[in-house]
Design an enzyme around this catalytic site. Structure first.
Site, PDB file in Angstrom:
ATOM      1  N   ARG A  93       5.216  -2.852  -4.683  1.00 26.07           N
ATOM      2  CA  ARG A  93       4.555  -3.982  -5.335  1.00 26.07           C
ATOM      3  C   ARG A  93       4.829  -3.982  -6.830  1.00 26.07           C
ATOM      4  NH1 ARG A  93       1.928  -2.766  -0.796  1.00 26.07           N
ATOM      5  NH2 ARG A  93       0.815  -4.432   0.308  1.00 26.07           N
ATOM      6  N   HIS A 126     -34.015 -19.198  -2.417  1.00 33.37           N
ATOM      7  CA  HIS A 126     -32.687 -18.604  -2.299  1.00 33.37           C
ATOM      8  C   HIS A 126     -32.574 -17.609  -1.148  1.00 33.37           C
ATOM      9  CE1 HIS A 126     -31.594 -20.658  -5.893  1.00 33.37           C
ATOM     10  NE2 HIS A 126     -32.478 -20.015  -6.624  1.00 33.37           N
ATOM     11  N   ARG A 129     -26.096 -18.154  -4.852  1.00 34.46           N
ATOM     12  CA  ARG A 129     -24.880 -18.970  -4.897  1.00 34.46           C
ATOM     13  C   ARG A 129     -24.333 -19.284  -3.511  1.00 34.46           C
ATOM     14  NH1 ARG A 129     -21.177 -16.633  -9.621  1.00 34.46           N
ATOM     15  NH2 ARG A 129     -19.981 -18.481  -9.057  1.00 34.46           N
ATOM     16  N   PRO A 189     -21.414  -7.975  -5.762  1.00 29.69           N
ATOM     17  CA  PRO A 189     -21.630  -6.633  -5.192  1.00 29.69           C
ATOM     18  C   PRO A 189     -20.292  -6.039  -4.753  1.00 29.69           C
ATOM     19  CG  PRO A 189     -23.027  -8.288  -4.133  1.00 29.69           C
ATOM     20  CD  PRO A 189     -22.022  -9.020  -4.968  1.00 29.69           C
ATOM     21  N   GLU A 190     -20.004  -4.829  -5.183  1.00 28.21           N
ATOM     22  CA  GLU A 190     -18.769  -4.168  -4.781  1.00 28.21           C
ATOM     23  C   GLU A 190     -19.083  -3.146  -3.689  1.00 28.21           C
ATOM     24  OE1 GLU A 190     -15.958  -3.214  -7.799  1.00 28.21           O
ATOM     25  OE2 GLU A 190     -16.733  -4.707  -9.183  1.00 28.21           O
TER      26      GLU A 190
END
Ligand SMILES: [Zn+2]
Length: 270
Positions: A151, A89, A107, A2-3
Site C-alpha cells: 500500500r 435520543h 446522530r 467510539p473506537e
C-alpha cells in the site's frame, strides 16, 4: 466516535450481566443507520447467550439468531435495572429479565441489526470486509508488514481504513504512530521491517492500555454502567496541538489527512 477500546469496554461492562437473560421485548425508536431487519416482537422470548465483539460491532448471540450493535458516530449503550422512559435520543431498548440495554444515539449513525447467523446477510456483509483483530492472535507483525508494503497511501490512512487491522481509529492511530516514532504522512510501503514491527507492537500496546483504562473520555465516553474512562490523561499527541512533546519539547503539530485531524511530533516522528 467510539473506537474499538470503547466498544470493548462497553461490552465488558454488561456482557456478564445480560448473559442468560430472556428478552421481554424490543422497542425500536426512530430509524437508525440500518433497519433492524425483523419485527421487534419477533425477539420476545429469545435468550441472550453471549456478548462478543468483532471490530466495532457488538454481537449479541441469541438462542436463535444474533443482534449486531454498532455505536456509529455518537452512540452509547446503557444497561439499566430501572431504565425510565426513553429520552429523545434513545432509539432502541432491549428489555430483558436482567435489565434494559438502551442505545442512546443523538446522530443516529448507529444501528441494531438482526441476522439469522453470522454466515448470513446482513451480518455476513457487515463483518466480511473487516481486517484482523488488533488484540487477537491473527494480528501478526510479518503479515502486517507485508500488507504495508502493498500500500502506498500514508500510513495513518492505511491504519484508519481497517483493511489490515480493525479498530485503529483516529485517536489511537495518532498515539500508536507517536509511540513507534513514525510520521503519519509516511507512505505505508516505505516502512522498513523494524519500523513496521515497532508500529505493530505500538498498536497493540495503545489499544490494550485503553481497554484496561476503561476507554477514553475525550468525547464523553462512559461504559454501559455510566462509568467514565481516563485514557485522556495518557494521550501523548492527540488533541495537543502546539503543546510541548513529552519526549523532546517540540510543539506538537496538527495537520489534516483525509479531513481527519492528525497530531504528531515533527522531531520524534520521522
Ligand atoms: Zn518529540
Amino acid at each position: 466516535m467510539p473506537e474499538l477500546p470503547e466498544v470493548e469496554v462497553t461490552r465488558r461492562s454488561f456482557a456478564e450481566r445480560i448473559r442468560g437473560a430472556r428478552i421481554i421485548k424490543a422497542v425500536a425508536g426512530k430509524p437508525l443507520r440500518w433497519p433492524l431487519g425483523v419485527a421487534p416482537e419477533a425477539l420476545t422470548g429469545l435468550v441472550v447467550q453471549e456478548v462478543g465483539r468483532r471490530g466495532k460491532y457488538l454481537k449479541l448471540q441469541l438462542d436463535e439468531g444474533l443482534l449486531l450493535v454498532h455505536l456509529g458516530m455518537s452512540g452509547s449503550l446503557g444497561f439499566f435495572a430501572q431504565p425510565g422512559e426513553p429520552g429523545p435520543h434513545d432509539h432502541f431498548d432491549l428489555v430483558t429479565t436482567a435489565g434494559t440495554l438502551r442505545l442512546h444515539d443523538p446522530r443516529r449513525f448507529g444501528a441494531v441489526v438482526w441476522s439469522d447467523s453470522e454466515q448470513e446477510d446482513p451480518a455476513r456483509k457487515l463483518l466480511a470486509r473487516l481486517g484482523v483483530e488488533p488484540l487477537g492472535e491473527d494480528f501478526d507483525a510479518a503479515r502486517f508488514h507485508a500488507g504495508l508494503k502493498a500500500r502506498k497511501a500514508p500510513i495513518k490512512q492505511v491504519l484508519l481504513s481497517g483493511e489490515l487491522v480493525v479498530g485503529v481509529g483516529n485517536i489511537y492511530a495518532s498515539e500508536a504512530l507517536f509511540m513507534a516514532g513514525i510520521r503519519p504522512t509516511a507512505r505505508a510501503n516505505s516502512l522498513s521491517r523494524p519500523r513496521a514491527i515497532r508500529l505493530h507492537a505500538a498498536i497493540r500496546e495503545v489499544l490494550a492500555l485503553a481497554v484496561e483504562r476503561g476507554g477514553t473520555t475525550l468525547r464523553d465516553f462512559s461504559n454501559a454502567l455510566g462509568e467514565t474512562g481516563h485514557f485522556q490523561l495518557d494521550v501523548a499527541v492527540y488533541g495537543l496541538a502546539a503543546q510541548p512533546c513529552r519526549r523532546c519539547g517540540t510543539p506538537i503539530r496538527k495537520i489534516l489527512q483525509g479531513q481527519r485531524s492528525t497530531f504528531f511530533c515533527p522531531v520524534c516522528q520521522r
